[in-house]
Design a protein around this motif. Structure first.
Motif, PDB file in Angstrom:
ATOM      1  N   LEU A  76       0.761  16.462 -11.966  1.00  8.28           N
ATOM      2  CA  LEU A  76      -0.656  16.903 -12.411  1.00  8.28           C
ATOM      3  C   LEU A  76      -0.619  18.663 -11.910  1.00  8.28           C
ATOM      4  N   ILE A  77      -0.705  18.600 -10.695  1.00  9.74           N
ATOM      5  CA  ILE A  77      -0.855  20.255 -10.520  1.00  9.74           C
ATOM      6  C   ILE A  77       0.136  20.940 -10.662  1.00  9.74           C
ATOM      7  N   VAL A  78       1.941  20.280 -10.814  1.00 10.56           N
ATOM      8  CA  VAL A  78       2.708  21.117 -11.241  1.00 10.56           C
ATOM      9  C   VAL A  78       2.347  21.180 -12.596  1.00 10.56           C
ATOM     10  N   GLY A  79       1.956  20.363 -13.936  1.00 11.04           N
ATOM     11  CA  GLY A  79       1.769  21.232 -14.886  1.00 11.04           C
ATOM     12  C   GLY A  79       0.732  22.036 -15.628  1.00 11.04           C
ATOM     13  N   LEU A  80      -0.255  22.021 -14.462  1.00 14.66           N
ATOM     14  CA  LEU A  80      -1.773  22.513 -14.621  1.00 14.66           C
ATOM     15  C   LEU A  80      -1.058  23.985 -14.279  1.00 14.66           C
ATOM     16  N   ILE A  81      -0.454  24.430 -12.308  1.00 18.00           N
ATOM     17  CA  ILE A  81       0.363  25.729 -12.708  1.00 18.00           C
ATOM     18  C   ILE A  81       1.332  26.107 -13.848  1.00 18.00           C
ATOM     19  N   PHE A  82       2.329  25.651 -14.610  1.00 14.71           N
ATOM     20  CA  PHE A  82       2.497  25.497 -15.650  1.00 14.71           C
ATOM     21  C   PHE A  82       1.505  26.158 -16.819  1.00 14.71           C
ATOM     22  N   SER A  83       0.765  25.829 -17.041  1.00 19.21           N
ATOM     23  CA  SER A  83       0.005  26.342 -18.236  1.00 19.21           C
ATOM     24  C   SER A  83      -1.015  26.842 -17.501  1.00 19.21           C
ATOM     25  N   MET A  84      -1.444  27.717 -16.681  1.00 19.93           N
ATOM     26  CA  MET A  84      -1.957  28.354 -15.959  1.00 19.93           C
ATOM     27  C   MET A  84      -1.134  30.299 -16.556  1.00 19.93           C
TER      28      MET A  84
ATOM     29  N   PRO B  78       0.563  -1.014  -0.020  1.00 19.50           N
ATOM     30  CA  PRO B  78       0.244  -0.205  -0.162  1.00 19.50           C
ATOM     31  C   PRO B  78       0.822   1.158  -0.141  1.00 19.50           C
ATOM     32  N   GLN B  79       2.309   1.207   0.632  1.00 21.25           N
ATOM     33  CA  GLN B  79       2.528   2.264   0.430  1.00 21.25           C
ATOM     34  C   GLN B  79       3.303   2.963  -0.797  1.00 21.25           C
ATOM     35  N   LYS B  80       4.195   1.936  -1.275  1.00 19.34           N
ATOM     36  CA  LYS B  80       4.770   1.653  -2.543  1.00 19.34           C
ATOM     37  C   LYS B  80       3.269   2.745  -3.681  1.00 19.34           C
ATOM     38  N   ARG B  81       1.708   1.912  -3.615  1.00 18.12           N
ATOM     39  CA  ARG B  81       0.916   2.414  -4.667  1.00 18.12           C
ATOM     40  C   ARG B  81       0.203   3.748  -4.119  1.00 18.12           C
ATOM     41  N   ARG B  82       0.632   4.250  -2.567  1.00 25.40           N
ATOM     42  CA  ARG B  82       0.380   5.562  -2.226  1.00 25.40           C
ATOM     43  C   ARG B  82       1.036   6.591  -3.081  1.00 25.40           C
ATOM     44  N   THR B  83       3.065   6.153  -2.947  1.00 24.21           N
ATOM     45  CA  THR B  83       3.369   6.828  -3.389  1.00 24.21           C
ATOM     46  C   THR B  83       3.511   7.511  -5.177  1.00 24.21           C
ATOM     47  N   VAL B  84       2.664   6.018  -6.089  1.00 24.86           N
ATOM     48  CA  VAL B  84       3.310   6.485  -7.320  1.00 24.86           C
ATOM     49  C   VAL B  84       1.942   7.572  -7.130  1.00 24.86           C
ATOM     50  N   ILE B  85       0.381   7.006  -6.805  1.00 23.71           N
ATOM     51  CA  ILE B  85      -0.622   7.757  -6.543  1.00 23.71           C
ATOM     52  C   ILE B  85      -0.359   9.500  -6.924  1.00 23.71           C
ATOM     53  N   LEU B  86       0.681   9.272  -5.654  1.00 28.55           N
ATOM     54  CA  LEU B  86       1.019  10.990  -4.779  1.00 28.55           C
ATOM     55  C   LEU B  86       2.338  11.853  -5.722  1.00 28.55           C
ATOM     56  N   VAL B  87       3.051  10.823  -7.318  1.00 29.64           N
ATOM     57  CA  VAL B  87       3.820  11.398  -7.984  1.00 29.64           C
ATOM     58  C   VAL B  87       2.875  11.837  -8.755  1.00 29.64           C
ATOM     59  N   VAL B  88       1.971  10.958  -9.384  1.00 28.48           N
ATOM     60  CA  VAL B  88       0.955  11.041 -10.187  1.00 28.48           C
ATOM     61  C   VAL B  88       0.197  12.818 -10.009  1.00 28.48           C
ATOM     62  N   ILE B  89      -0.213  12.381  -9.104  1.00 24.24           N
ATOM     63  CA  ILE B  89      -0.759  13.996  -8.685  1.00 24.24           C
ATOM     64  C   ILE B  89      -0.059  15.195  -8.069  1.00 24.24           C
ATOM     65  N   PHE B  90       1.447  14.966  -7.557  1.00 19.64           N
ATOM     66  CA  PHE B  90       1.905  16.378  -8.389  1.00 19.64           C
ATOM     67  C   PHE B  90       2.223  16.107  -9.616  1.00 19.64           C
TER      68      PHE B  90
END
Length: 67
Positions: free
Chosen positions: A33-41, A19-31
């Motif tokens: 996406l957020i950075v990409g959203l900030i750059f596109s804005m 579960p820790q590896k799964r959470r880490t992967v999800i957090l990296v993907v979300i991070f």
């Protein structure tokens, strides 16, 4: 002779990841996406490309410097 691991020998194969590896992967993907959203804005907010009128051959504005 064949020392390569099989897929069943890998601990993360076939939904066996921790579960820790799964959470880490999800957090990296979300991070990412957020950075990409900030750059596109920022690009959409501070981009001057929509205001340009003309082409390089016929710029539509005087680009020569006269003092």
């Amino acid at each position: 002779m064949n020392n390569e691991p099989k897929l069943d020998d890998i601990e993360d194969y076939n939904n066996n990841e921790s579960p820790q590896k799964r959470r880490t992967v999800i957090l990296v993907v979300i991070f990412c996406l957020i950075v990409g959203l900030i750059f596109s804005m920022l690009r959409g907010t501070y981009s001057d490309n929509e205001e340009y009128i003309g082409t390089p051959e016929n710029p539509g504005i005087n680009t020569t410097k006269t003092y």
